[in-house]
Design a protein around this motif. Structure first.
Motif, mmCIF file in Angstrom:
data_model
loop_
_atom_site.group_PDB
_atom_site.id
_atom_site.type_symbol
_atom_site.label_atom_id
_atom_site.label_comp_id
_atom_site.label_asym_id
_atom_site.label_seq_id
_atom_site.Cartn_x
_atom_site.Cartn_y
_atom_site.Cartn_z
ATOM 1 N N GLY A 32 33.943 -20.863 85.791
ATOM 2 C CA GLY A 32 33.441 -21.559 84.759
ATOM 3 C C GLY A 32 32.152 -22.160 84.907
ATOM 4 N N CYS A 34 30.244 -25.253 82.741
ATOM 5 C CA CYS A 34 30.275 -26.600 81.630
ATOM 6 C C CYS A 34 28.973 -27.131 81.329
ATOM 7 C CB CYS A 34 31.409 -27.522 82.016
ATOM 8 S SG CYS A 34 30.916 -28.342 83.783
ATOM 9 N N GLU A 54 34.835 -18.539 82.232
ATOM 10 C CA GLU A 54 35.191 -19.740 81.232
ATOM 11 C C GLU A 54 33.873 -20.602 80.967
ATOM 12 O OE1 GLU A 54 37.736 -22.019 83.620
ATOM 13 O OE2 GLU A 54 39.707 -20.872 82.998
ATOM 14 N N SER A 56 32.631 -24.216 79.059
ATOM 15 C CA SER A 56 33.384 -25.375 78.769
ATOM 16 C C SER A 56 32.550 -26.267 78.090
ATOM 17 C CB SER A 56 34.101 -26.271 79.988
ATOM 18 O OG SER A 56 34.578 -27.661 79.552
ATOM 19 N N SER A 58 31.460 -29.156 74.306
ATOM 20 C CA SER A 58 32.007 -30.039 73.495
ATOM 21 C C SER A 58 32.812 -29.547 72.221
ATOM 22 C CB SER A 58 30.880 -30.983 72.877
ATOM 23 O OG SER A 58 30.139 -30.388 72.024
ATOM 24 N N ILE A 62 32.010 -25.155 69.990
ATOM 25 C CA ILE A 62 32.846 -23.936 70.227
ATOM 26 C C ILE A 62 32.639 -22.964 69.119
ATOM 27 C CG2 ILE A 62 35.430 -23.323 70.215
ATOM 28 C CD1 ILE A 62 36.001 -25.820 71.565
#
Length: 101
Positions: A32, A34, A54, A56, A58, A62
């Motif tokens: 992931g 982020c 993945e 990540s 806020s 999205i």
């Protein structure tokens, strides 16, 4: 058209090669990313092409990232990754993401 919003250092090919190496070595484990790079719609397809599983970010980011990832198929994401990894620097990667061929 994807537009990348990130600065520059996170798009440096040497950093992208590290991400690709982690993804290659992870086997079946999920990898992931982020933060700001994951939330950048222009960089999302590149990260997927590198093998990131993945992202990540806020909640506000999205919808845009989801739309960007869905707009690119796996071969196109892998092509972006291949070209970005061979780039001379972050400016060239940013240009690639902002103006894909």
């Amino acid at each position: 058209m994807r537009r990348t919003r990130t600065g520059g250092r996170e798009l440096a090919p040497r950093r992208l090669r590290l991400v690709a190496a982690v993804c290659d070595g992870a086997g079946e484990a999920m990898v992931g990313v982020c933060g700001e790079l994951a939330a950048d719609p222009g960089a999302a397809a590149l990260l997927v092409g590198l093998g990131v599983s993945e992202l990540s970010m806020s909640p506000l980011a999205i919808p845009l990232v989801k739309r960007a990832v869905r707009a690119v198929d796996d071969p196109e994401a892998q092509r972006l990754a291949t070209v970005a990894l061979a780039a001379d620097g972050p400016t060239e990667v940013r240009d690639l993401l902002n103006h894909p061929a």
